[in-house]
Design an enzyme around this catalytic site. Structure first.
Site, PDB file in Angstrom:
ATOM      1  N   THR A  71     -28.843 -24.121 -29.894  1.00  0.00           N
ATOM      2  CA  THR A  71     -27.455 -24.502 -29.570  1.00  0.00           C
ATOM      3  C   THR A  71     -27.041 -23.848 -28.254  1.00  0.00           C
ATOM      4  OG1 THR A  71     -27.001 -24.527 -31.942  1.00  0.00           O
ATOM      5  CG2 THR A  71     -25.094 -24.551 -30.467  1.00  0.00           C
ATOM      6  N   THR A  72     -26.372 -24.624 -27.411  1.00  0.00           N
ATOM      7  CA  THR A  72     -25.911 -24.097 -26.117  1.00  0.00           C
ATOM      8  C   THR A  72     -24.395 -23.868 -26.173  1.00  0.00           C
ATOM      9  OG1 THR A  72     -25.792 -26.394 -25.356  1.00  0.00           O
ATOM     10  CG2 THR A  72     -27.761 -25.145 -24.765  1.00  0.00           C
ATOM     11  N   ALA A  95     -33.381 -20.362 -26.963  1.00  0.00           N
ATOM     12  CA  ALA A  95     -33.805 -20.956 -25.684  1.00  0.00           C
ATOM     13  C   ALA A  95     -32.806 -22.040 -25.331  1.00  0.00           C
ATOM     14  CB  ALA A  95     -35.204 -21.555 -25.789  1.00  0.00           C
ATOM     15  N   SER A  96     -32.390 -22.067 -24.074  1.00  0.00           N
ATOM     16  CA  SER A  96     -31.509 -23.152 -23.628  1.00  0.00           C
ATOM     17  C   SER A  96     -32.271 -24.466 -23.647  1.00  0.00           C
ATOM     18  CB  SER A  96     -30.982 -22.875 -22.217  1.00  0.00           C
ATOM     19  OG  SER A  96     -32.053 -22.749 -21.308  1.00  0.00           O
ATOM     20  N   ASN A  97     -33.594 -24.368 -23.569  1.00  0.00           N
ATOM     21  CA  ASN A  97     -34.421 -25.581 -23.617  1.00  0.00           C
ATOM     22  C   ASN A  97     -35.787 -25.222 -24.172  1.00  0.00           C
ATOM     23  OD1 ASN A  97     -35.939 -27.962 -22.925  1.00  0.00           O
ATOM     24  ND2 ASN A  97     -34.181 -28.496 -21.651  1.00  0.00           N
ATOM     25  N   HIS A 130     -26.550 -35.587 -18.662  1.00  0.00           N
ATOM     26  CA  HIS A 130     -26.765 -35.705 -20.110  1.00  0.00           C
ATOM     27  C   HIS A 130     -25.927 -36.851 -20.675  1.00  0.00           C
ATOM     28  CE1 HIS A 130     -28.476 -31.673 -19.564  1.00  0.00           C
ATOM     29  NE2 HIS A 130     -29.167 -31.936 -20.662  1.00  0.00           N
ATOM     30  N   HIS A 131     -26.145 -37.090 -21.981  1.00  0.00           N
ATOM     31  CA  HIS A 131     -25.417 -38.130 -22.721  1.00  0.00           C
ATOM     32  C   HIS A 131     -23.933 -37.781 -22.863  1.00  0.00           C
ATOM     33  CE1 HIS A 131     -25.579 -35.336 -26.193  1.00  0.00           C
ATOM     34  NE2 HIS A 131     -26.691 -34.954 -25.576  1.00  0.00           N
ATOM     35  N   LYS A 134     -22.292 -34.961 -25.297  1.00  0.00           N
ATOM     36  CA  LYS A 134     -22.548 -33.521 -25.121  1.00  0.00           C
ATOM     37  C   LYS A 134     -21.233 -32.751 -25.007  1.00  0.00           C
ATOM     38  CE  LYS A 134     -25.420 -30.237 -22.587  1.00  0.00           C
ATOM     39  NZ  LYS A 134     -25.764 -29.501 -23.814  1.00  0.00           N
ATOM     40  N   GLY A 140     -26.890 -25.754 -20.963  1.00  0.00           N
ATOM     41  CA  GLY A 140     -27.517 -24.430 -21.065  1.00  0.00           C
ATOM     42  C   GLY A 140     -28.717 -24.323 -20.131  1.00  0.00           C
TER      43      GLY A 140
HETATM   44  N1  LIG Z   1     -32.385 -25.818 -26.625  1.00  0.00           N
HETATM   45  C1  LIG Z   1     -32.800 -27.089 -26.563  1.00  0.00           C
HETATM   46  O1  LIG Z   1     -33.986 -27.386 -26.311  1.00  0.00           O
HETATM   47  C2  LIG Z   1     -31.797 -28.179 -26.858  1.00  0.00           C
HETATM   48  C3  LIG Z   1     -32.164 -29.526 -26.832  1.00  0.00           C
HETATM   49  C4  LIG Z   1     -31.219 -30.485 -27.196  1.00  0.00           C
HETATM   50  C5  LIG Z   1     -29.955 -30.085 -27.588  1.00  0.00           C
HETATM   51  N2  LIG Z   1     -29.640 -28.769 -27.587  1.00  0.00           N
HETATM   52  C6  LIG Z   1     -28.351 -28.268 -28.069  1.00  0.00           C
HETATM   53  O2  LIG Z   1     -28.366 -28.361 -29.477  1.00  0.00           O
HETATM   54  C7  LIG Z   1     -27.040 -28.582 -29.969  1.00  0.00           C
HETATM   55  C8  LIG Z   1     -27.041 -29.811 -30.872  1.00  0.00           C
HETATM   56  O3  LIG Z   1     -27.391 -30.948 -30.124  1.00  0.00           O
HETATM   57  P1  LIG Z   1     -27.405 -32.409 -30.796  1.00  0.00           P
HETATM   58  O4  LIG Z   1     -27.695 -33.349 -29.697  1.00  0.00           O
HETATM   59  O5  LIG Z   1     -28.248 -32.392 -32.010  1.00  0.00           O
HETATM   60  O6  LIG Z   1     -25.860 -32.535 -31.221  1.00  0.00           O
HETATM   61  P2  LIG Z   1     -25.246 -33.405 -32.413  1.00  0.00           P
HETATM   62  O7  LIG Z   1     -23.776 -33.480 -32.140  1.00  0.00           O
HETATM   63  O8  LIG Z   1     -26.003 -34.662 -32.584  1.00  0.00           O
HETATM   64  O9  LIG Z   1     -25.502 -32.484 -33.711  1.00  0.00           O
HETATM   65  C9  LIG Z   1     -24.798 -31.312 -33.994  1.00  0.00           C
HETATM   66  C10 LIG Z   1     -24.589 -31.252 -35.491  1.00  0.00           C
HETATM   67  O10 LIG Z   1     -24.051 -29.964 -35.871  1.00  0.00           O
HETATM   68  C11 LIG Z   1     -23.173 -30.204 -36.948  1.00  0.00           C
HETATM   69  N3  LIG Z   1     -22.298 -29.047 -37.207  1.00  0.00           N
HETATM   70  C12 LIG Z   1     -20.973 -28.898 -36.919  1.00  0.00           C
HETATM   71  N4  LIG Z   1     -20.564 -27.677 -37.386  1.00  0.00           N
HETATM   72  C13 LIG Z   1     -21.641 -27.099 -37.979  1.00  0.00           C
HETATM   73  C14 LIG Z   1     -21.829 -25.864 -38.653  1.00  0.00           C
HETATM   74  N5  LIG Z   1     -20.835 -24.971 -38.838  1.00  0.00           N
HETATM   75  N6  LIG Z   1     -23.074 -25.564 -39.116  1.00  0.00           N
HETATM   76  C15 LIG Z   1     -24.087 -26.468 -38.970  1.00  0.00           C
HETATM   77  N7  LIG Z   1     -23.944 -27.660 -38.376  1.00  0.00           N
HETATM   78  C16 LIG Z   1     -22.739 -27.960 -37.869  1.00  0.00           C
HETATM   79  C17 LIG Z   1     -22.440 -31.476 -36.543  1.00  0.00           C
HETATM   80  O11 LIG Z   1     -21.787 -32.062 -37.655  1.00  0.00           O
HETATM   81  C18 LIG Z   1     -23.599 -32.296 -36.020  1.00  0.00           C
HETATM   82  O12 LIG Z   1     -24.222 -33.010 -37.075  1.00  0.00           O
HETATM   83  C19 LIG Z   1     -26.157 -28.689 -28.731  1.00  0.00           C
HETATM   84  O13 LIG Z   1     -25.578 -27.411 -28.474  1.00  0.00           O
HETATM   85  C20 LIG Z   1     -27.130 -29.028 -27.611  1.00  0.00           C
HETATM   86  O14 LIG Z   1     -26.706 -28.590 -26.350  1.00  0.00           O
HETATM   87  C21 LIG Z   1     -30.523 -27.823 -27.211  1.00  0.00           C
HETATM   88  O1  LIG Z   2     -28.605 -32.973 -25.418  1.00  0.00           O
HETATM   89  C1  LIG Z   2     -28.240 -31.821 -25.178  1.00  0.00           C
HETATM   90  O2  LIG Z   2     -27.126 -31.394 -25.503  1.00  0.00           O
HETATM   91  C2  LIG Z   2     -29.170 -30.910 -24.476  1.00  0.00           C
HETATM   92  N1  LIG Z   2     -28.830 -29.650 -24.434  1.00  0.00           N
HETATM   93  C3  LIG Z   2     -29.592 -28.587 -23.846  1.00  0.00           C
HETATM   94  C4  LIG Z   2     -28.850 -27.977 -22.687  1.00  0.00           C
HETATM   95  O3  LIG Z   2     -27.611 -27.844 -22.765  1.00  0.00           O
HETATM   96  O4  LIG Z   2     -29.489 -27.588 -21.711  1.00  0.00           O
HETATM   97  C5  LIG Z   2     -30.997 -29.001 -23.498  1.00  0.00           C
HETATM   98  C6  LIG Z   2     -31.101 -30.410 -22.996  1.00  0.00           C
HETATM   99  C7  LIG Z   2     -30.451 -31.394 -23.950  1.00  0.00           C
END
Ligand SMILES: NC(=O)c1ccc[n+]([C@@H]2O[C@H](COP(=O)([O-])OP(=O)(O)OC[C@H]3O[C@@H](n4cnc5c(N)ncnc54)[C@H](O)[C@@H]3O)[C@@H](O)[C@H]2O)c1
Ligand SMILES: O=C(O)C1=N[C@H](C(=O)O)CCC1
Length: 233
Positions: A71-72, A95-97, A130-131, A134, A140
């Site tokens: 999570t970022t 990890a941010s990614n 990004h989409h 976000k 991140g």
């Molecule tokens: N580090 C990486 O490689 C990477 C890659 C993609 C996305 N991300 C990050 O991951 C996170 C999620 O991305 P996503 O695209 O799956 O988003 P998303 O919105 O599709 O999913 C997030 C989910 O978390 C749920 N949620 C809300 N409150 C919660 C709680 N208290 N506990 C547990 N779940 C809860 C939401 O209902 C939702 O289903 C974002 O912060 C995004 O930036 C990081």
């Molecule tokens: O889809 C997202 O949200 C993503 N979040 C990460 C970020 O904030 O860098 C990694 C890429 C996708």
């Protein structure tokens, strides 16, 4: 391993498919704050929302469950998690990614920043795309890239979204329907442009990296990064 998925959105669902294909079991999956005990799991993977990550991660560490977080947007509290993890002798990776490609890109970015550091004719900027769902900006990943440039390039002391001051590295964030994640780093002078970029084609790379990190962390204690997991750089 028995895995708890904290956050069952786009990433949680992609991680579930990859974890099952690698022989793991999903014992908990939640899209909201967890009411039940986390202790049924061997490890937790948090991809939730910025407001929930700190509580989710703390809950795991307090119950002695190793935890991976992708999570970022919650990193103001990162040092508190490190302290809690040390106090409880827990196990944690943020990890941010998580994608292998981006972690290679991180190393390229550091090397390029060092090479460009003394070349004052080039302006540098970071663009992330990004989409539209976000929640955080900049990404991140863009923040990690900016911090690595600041550490390796003499000209910068900080970064700013849409910044335009000397010594401040500008980041631009664009939101376009269905883009999984693009990061461009551009060095531009009067005479030429040098650009490196990473373009995610889907979420599989992020999800596979997170599952590999969970497999690596299981059985360890301490706070680690993807550099430890992938042994690169
Ligand atoms: N580090 C990486 O490689 C990477 C890659 C993609 C996305 N991300 C990050 O991951 C996170 C999620 O991305 P996503 O695209 O799956 O988003 P998303 O919105 O599709 O999913 C997030 C989910 O978390 C749920 N949620 C809300 N409150 C919660 C709680 N208290 N506990 C547990 N779940 C809860 C939401 O209902 C939702 O289903 C974002 O912060 C995004 O930036 C990081
Ligand atoms: O889809 C997202 O949200 C993503 N979040 C990460 C970020 O904030 O860098 C990694 C890429 C996708």
């Amino acid at each position: 391993m028995k895995i708890a998925l904290l956050g069952y959105g786009k990433m949680g669902k992609t991680i579930e498919a990859i974890a099952l294909s690698r022989g793991h079991e999903i014992v908990i999956k939640t899209s909201e704050a967890l009411n039940s005990e986390i202790t049924a799991a061997d490890i937790a993977i948090d991809f939730s929302i910025p407001e929930a990550a700190f509580t989710n991660i703390s809950n795991c560490i307090n119950h002695n469950i190793p935890v991976i977080s992708g999570t970022t947007g919650w990193l103001d509290n990162y040092n508190k998690i490190v302290s809690l993890c040390e106090e409880k002798k827990g196990a944690f990776i943020y990890a941010s990614n998580f994608s292998l490609g981006v972690n290679i890109f991180f190393e390229l970015n550091k090397t390029l920043a060092k090479m460009m550091s003394s070349l004052k004719d080039y302006n540098v900027d970071i663009e992330e795309i990004h989409h539209t769902q976000k929640l955080d900006a900049p990404s991140g990943t863009a923040i990690s890239l900016a911090e690595d440039i600041i550490e390796n390039h003499n000209n910068f002391t900080s970064w700013k979204l849409d910044g335009n001051k000397d010594n401040v590295l500008p980041i631009t964030a664009k939101r376009i329907e269905n883009v999984p994640g693009t990061h461009n780093i551009t060095y531009k002078s009067e005479v030429d442009t040098i650009e490196i970029n990473h373009i995610a084609h889907n979420r599989q790379g992020f999800a596979l990296g997170a599952v590999i990190a969970a497999e690596w962390l299981h059985g360890k204690t301490g706070v680690y990064t993807m550099k430890d997991v992938l042994n690169i750089g």
